[in-house]
Design an enzyme around this catalytic site. Sequence first.
Site, PDB file in Angstrom:
ATOM      1  N   CYS A  53      16.101  -6.468   3.886  1.00 43.22           N
ATOM      2  CA  CYS A  53      15.394  -7.741   3.890  1.00 43.22           C
ATOM      3  C   CYS A  53      15.559  -8.334   2.497  1.00 43.22           C
ATOM      4  O   CYS A  53      15.257  -7.685   1.494  1.00 43.22           O
ATOM      5  CB  CYS A  53      13.917  -7.577   4.220  1.00 43.22           C
ATOM      6  SG  CYS A  53      13.061  -9.173   4.139  1.00 43.22           S
TER       7      CYS A  53
ATOM      8  N   GLY B 203      -0.734   0.597  -5.061  1.00 42.98           N
ATOM      9  CA  GLY B 203      -1.978  -0.127  -4.792  1.00 42.98           C
ATOM     10  C   GLY B 203      -3.106   0.411  -5.638  1.00 42.98           C
ATOM     11  O   GLY B 203      -3.303   1.631  -5.698  1.00 42.98           O
TER      12      GLY B 203
ATOM     13  N   SER C 205       8.629  -1.399 -15.339  1.00 47.11           N
ATOM     14  CA  SER C 205       9.494  -1.482 -14.160  1.00 47.11           C
ATOM     15  C   SER C 205      10.922  -1.923 -14.466  1.00 47.11           C
ATOM     16  O   SER C 205      11.806  -1.718 -13.649  1.00 47.11           O
ATOM     17  CB  SER C 205       8.877  -2.414 -13.123  1.00 47.11           C
ATOM     18  OG  SER C 205       8.598  -3.663 -13.715  1.00 47.11           O
TER      19      SER C 205
ATOM     20  N   ASN D 157       0.728   0.712   5.866  1.00 43.85           N
ATOM     21  CA  ASN D 157       1.369  -0.047   4.787  1.00 43.85           C
ATOM     22  C   ASN D 157       2.225  -1.130   5.427  1.00 43.85           C
ATOM     23  O   ASN D 157       3.106  -0.835   6.218  1.00 43.85           O
ATOM     24  CB  ASN D 157       2.246   0.907   3.964  1.00 43.85           C
ATOM     25  CG  ASN D 157       3.153   0.206   2.957  1.00 43.85           C
ATOM     26  OD1 ASN D 157       4.130   0.785   2.513  1.00 43.85           O
ATOM     27  ND2 ASN D 157       2.859  -1.012   2.590  1.00 43.85           N
ATOM     28  N   GLY D 158       1.952  -2.380   5.081  1.00 44.90           N
ATOM     29  CA  GLY D 158       2.750  -3.478   5.622  1.00 44.90           C
ATOM     30  C   GLY D 158       1.864  -4.631   6.028  1.00 44.90           C
ATOM     31  O   GLY D 158       0.663  -4.645   5.729  1.00 44.90           O
TER      32      GLY D 158
ATOM     33  N   CYS E 182      12.907  -3.526   2.754  1.00 42.78           N
ATOM     34  CA  CYS E 182      12.560  -4.511   1.720  1.00 42.78           C
ATOM     35  C   CYS E 182      13.329  -4.195   0.437  1.00 42.78           C
ATOM     36  O   CYS E 182      13.144  -3.129  -0.157  1.00 42.78           O
ATOM     37  CB  CYS E 182      11.061  -4.418   1.446  1.00 42.78           C
ATOM     38  SG  CYS E 182      10.553  -5.308  -0.033  1.00 42.78           S
TER      39      CYS E 182
ATOM     40  N   ASP F 104      14.346  -8.196 -17.313  1.00 38.63           N
ATOM     41  CA  ASP F 104      13.212  -7.924 -16.415  1.00 38.63           C
ATOM     42  C   ASP F 104      13.754  -7.737 -15.010  1.00 38.63           C
ATOM     43  O   ASP F 104      14.855  -8.167 -14.689  1.00 38.63           O
ATOM     44  CB  ASP F 104      12.162  -9.043 -16.467  1.00 38.63           C
ATOM     45  CG  ASP F 104      10.781  -8.528 -15.993  1.00 38.63           C
ATOM     46  OD1 ASP F 104      10.667  -7.334 -15.638  1.00 38.63           O
ATOM     47  OD2 ASP F 104       9.828  -9.322 -15.986  1.00 38.63           O
ATOM     48  N   ASP F 105      12.931  -7.076 -14.151  1.00 35.30           N
ATOM     49  CA  ASP F 105      13.409  -6.767 -12.805  1.00 35.30           C
ATOM     50  C   ASP F 105      13.334  -7.958 -11.867  1.00 35.30           C
ATOM     51  O   ASP F 105      14.087  -8.057 -10.918  1.00 35.30           O
ATOM     52  CB  ASP F 105      12.619  -5.587 -12.230  1.00 35.30           C
ATOM     53  CG  ASP F 105      11.138  -5.865 -12.242  1.00 35.30           C
ATOM     54  OD1 ASP F 105      10.622  -6.456 -11.290  1.00 35.30           O
ATOM     55  OD2 ASP F 105      10.492  -5.509 -13.268  1.00 35.30           O
TER      56      ASP F 105
ATOM     57  N   TYR G  19      11.501  -3.332  -7.588  1.00 37.02           N
ATOM     58  CA  TYR G  19      10.247  -3.231  -8.334  1.00 37.02           C
ATOM     59  C   TYR G  19       9.238  -2.205  -7.806  1.00 37.02           C
ATOM     60  O   TYR G  19       8.647  -1.475  -8.582  1.00 37.02           O
ATOM     61  CB  TYR G  19       9.572  -4.617  -8.376  1.00 37.02           C
ATOM     62  CG  TYR G  19       8.166  -4.576  -8.902  1.00 37.02           C
ATOM     63  CD1 TYR G  19       7.913  -4.553 -10.277  1.00 37.02           C
ATOM     64  CD2 TYR G  19       7.081  -4.512  -8.029  1.00 37.02           C
ATOM     65  CE1 TYR G  19       6.620  -4.478 -10.761  1.00 37.02           C
ATOM     66  CE2 TYR G  19       5.785  -4.433  -8.515  1.00 37.02           C
ATOM     67  CZ  TYR G  19       5.555  -4.412  -9.872  1.00 37.02           C
ATOM     68  OH  TYR G  19       4.286  -4.326 -10.352  1.00 37.02           O
TER      69      TYR G  19
ATOM     70  N   CYS H  59      12.876 -13.198   0.550  1.00 36.70           N
ATOM     71  CA  CYS H  59      12.239 -13.959  -0.532  1.00 36.70           C
ATOM     72  C   CYS H  59      13.278 -14.607  -1.450  1.00 36.70           C
ATOM     73  O   CYS H  59      12.956 -15.481  -2.237  1.00 36.70           O
ATOM     74  CB  CYS H  59      11.255 -13.090  -1.308  1.00 36.70           C
ATOM     75  SG  CYS H  59      11.908 -11.495  -1.735  1.00 36.70           S
TER      76      CYS H  59
ATOM     77  N   CYS I 220       0.822  -1.209   0.000  1.00 32.43           N
ATOM     78  CA  CYS I 220       0.000   0.000   0.000  1.00 32.43           C
ATOM     79  C   CYS I 220       0.856   1.259   0.000  1.00 32.43           C
ATOM     80  O   CYS I 220       2.063   1.200   0.152  1.00 32.43           O
ATOM     81  CB  CYS I 220      -0.868   0.030   1.247  1.00 32.43           C
ATOM     82  SG  CYS I 220      -1.752  -1.501   1.517  1.00 32.43           S
TER      83      CYS I 220
ATOM     84  N   CYS J 283       6.814 -14.026   0.882  1.00 30.38           N
ATOM     85  CA  CYS J 283       6.994 -12.835   1.723  1.00 30.38           C
ATOM     86  C   CYS J 283       5.867 -12.774   2.730  1.00 30.38           C
ATOM     87  O   CYS J 283       4.710 -12.923   2.365  1.00 30.38           O
ATOM     88  CB  CYS J 283       6.958 -11.581   0.860  1.00 30.38           C
ATOM     89  SG  CYS J 283       6.903 -10.074   1.843  1.00 30.38           S
TER      90      CYS J 283
HETATM   91  P1  5GP Z   1       6.116 -13.344 -12.661  1.00 24.25           P
HETATM   92  O1  5GP Z   1       5.473 -13.035 -13.969  1.00 24.25           O
HETATM   93  O2  5GP Z   1       7.443 -14.043 -12.788  1.00 24.25           O
HETATM   94  O3  5GP Z   1       5.188 -14.060 -11.724  1.00 24.25           O
HETATM   95  O4  5GP Z   1       6.391 -11.967 -11.905  1.00 24.25           O
HETATM   96  C1  5GP Z   1       7.466 -11.119 -12.270  1.00 24.25           C
HETATM   97  C2  5GP Z   1       6.947  -9.927 -13.010  1.00 24.25           C
HETATM   98  O5  5GP Z   1       5.961  -9.278 -12.220  1.00 24.25           O
HETATM   99  C3  5GP Z   1       8.011  -8.896 -13.309  1.00 24.25           C
HETATM  100  O6  5GP Z   1       7.763  -8.405 -14.617  1.00 24.25           O
HETATM  101  C4  5GP Z   1       7.797  -7.782 -12.296  1.00 24.25           C
HETATM  102  O7  5GP Z   1       8.009  -6.497 -12.882  1.00 24.25           O
HETATM  103  C5  5GP Z   1       6.360  -7.959 -11.892  1.00 24.25           C
HETATM  104  N1  5GP Z   1       6.160  -7.829 -10.444  1.00 24.25           N
HETATM  105  C6  5GP Z   1       7.041  -8.011  -9.440  1.00 24.25           C
HETATM  106  N2  5GP Z   1       6.450  -7.803  -8.252  1.00 24.25           N
HETATM  107  C7  5GP Z   1       5.171  -7.483  -8.499  1.00 24.25           C
HETATM  108  C8  5GP Z   1       4.041  -7.140  -7.661  1.00 24.25           C
HETATM  109  O8  5GP Z   1       4.109  -7.110  -6.438  1.00 24.25           O
HETATM  110  N3  5GP Z   1       2.864  -6.842  -8.305  1.00 24.25           N
HETATM  111  C9  5GP Z   1       2.746  -6.885  -9.660  1.00 24.25           C
HETATM  112  N4  5GP Z   1       1.568  -6.572 -10.202  1.00 24.25           N
HETATM  113  N5  5GP Z   1       3.770  -7.219 -10.483  1.00 24.25           N
HETATM  114  C10 5GP Z   1       4.970  -7.512  -9.902  1.00 24.25           C
HETATM  115 FE1  SF4 Z   2      10.576  -7.498   0.536  1.00 25.13          FE
HETATM  116 FE2  SF4 Z   2      11.141 -10.032  -0.096  1.00 25.13          FE
HETATM  117 FE3  SF4 Z   2      11.531  -9.137   2.411  1.00 25.13          FE
HETATM  118 FE4  SF4 Z   2       9.035  -9.434   1.437  1.00 25.13          FE
HETATM  119  S1  SF4 Z   2      10.539 -11.070   1.833  1.00 25.13           S
HETATM  120  S2  SF4 Z   2       9.823  -7.691   2.636  1.00 25.13           S
HETATM  121  S3  SF4 Z   2       9.316  -8.848  -0.756  1.00 25.13           S
HETATM  122  S4  SF4 Z   2      12.588  -8.473   0.534  1.00 25.13           S
HETATM  123 MG    MG Z   3       7.320  -6.190 -14.921  1.00 24.24          MG
END
Ligand code: 5GP
Ligand code: SF4
Ligand code: MG
Length: 481
Positions: free
Chosen positions: A459, A39, A309, A114-115, A262, A371-372, A268, A462, A13, A408
Amino acid sequence: MGLLRADEIREHCGVFAVVGHPKASELCYYGLYALQHRGQESAGMAVRNGSRIQTRKGMGLVSDVFSREDVMRLEGSSAVAHVRYSNIGDEGGIEDAQPIAVKMWQGQMSFAHNGNLINAARLRTRLEQGGSIFQTTSDCEVIPHLMAKSGLKDLVKALIESLPALRGAYSLCVLTPNGIIAAKDPNGFRPLCLGRLGGAYIVCSETCALDAVGAEFIRELAPGEAVFIEEVEHVDSGSPCAREPVWYRMGNDTGKANSNLCVFEFIYFARPDSDIYGINVHAARKALGRRLAMKDNLSADLVTGIPDSSLSAASGYAEEAGIPYEMGIVKNKYIGRTFIAPRQSLRELGVKIKINPLQRVVSGRRVVLVDDSMVRGTTSKYIVSLLRAAGAKEVHVRISSPPYKFPCYYGIDTSSRGELIAVGKTEEQIRDAIGADSIAFLDVHDLEEVLGWQAGNLCTACFTGDYPVALEGDTCSDDFR
Ligand code: 5GP
Ligand code: SF4
Ligand code: MG
């Protein structure tokens, strides 16, 4: 499928609070717009005018929830506001939209948070057994109940005394009858910063929201820090303004605050134009992309990122590798929440509404696709297949973070481990699963080195499974499900 799926992992959030400004609701409105990326499920604000707190919240984007008239009607000089993507344990729906308003024996308040509190379920059971009646399923609601039970009339004291019972992540803003209290958990998982606008103060999740309202950044709250800012009237003009912030320090249950920001905020979540503890998010992502290239010796024709992103990381990779950066993929920016994903039969025809590769750019070329992050692998797999269909000769996937292997518990719902593509697979197996010619990730050491953080101060659970706040064995899972 791919970017059209409805089960995307969930973000957390964004919060935004104002003390001592005659146009508090307008500032919140612009602040929420700037935090919309944090969000998209609900938005809301609570505005105080004298002793009256008015709240408006709804499902959807800030633009769905607030009209100009709504914002004008919410007159007042202090406010808290929130954008939400439901966390683990929340059942969702409007009753869980924030801010959450409560009337207690100490006064009327509104909470925006948020959290994710990992012991919320256990605290809630204990409070309910003691007679508390909850109105929402939001984990944040345990906070006012703890405050009411504290026996302390002073709201600031009641909150400061209640916070050590909470475990997990919170960056919190509370609107009180005479100001706001903001607090960050002792691990500092989520960002929260303080800014100033004339005689008013602002507390918000990211610095991009300070920029949006023309406020000056003062500083990031330290982990375990709380601040009370009282609204007063200016002695000469009689218009609202704020007193100097009063700071408090809280420990966790070991009495110490640790920094466990985090790392996903850098990878991202946060907006590229935000700074966290003085580090610009775009610059951090670009440096992560550079690191990927330093570890590589790939011959390729072009580098492309997946909008939006990963564009910073892709540009860093391209610069470092000396391979041209190209726009290989175009994303439609106008697809909102109400977009109806095409049915399977239409998808099989190859409709590409949300994302389309540039055939003239990629056809016959060796493409580095940056990709990120890779969580379930659906995004990478989908885009690799689109690039191949558009004629790419080779597709090399580069991820500017390590393989995501552990769920997470601090605010992002990544579902069960079974859905995470990297669990139980070698890099070759991941490469094959997404259909790429080659694949490479960063490791946790790269993240710590590139971000300039001392080992252990981020952190990274994950990626490592090393959780900064212990989950207390099996019983913890009851807290989430
Ligand atoms: P995947 O498709 O592998 O499940 O997720 C990775 C992709 O989702 C990456 O392109 C990344 O930019 C995006 N992504 C990473 N974290 C989040 C998130 O918390 N929410 C959304 N909507 N996209 C995410
Ligand atoms: Fe962030 Fe990953 Fe830690 Fe969750 S487990 S707070 S996504 S670094
Ligand atoms: Mg993405």
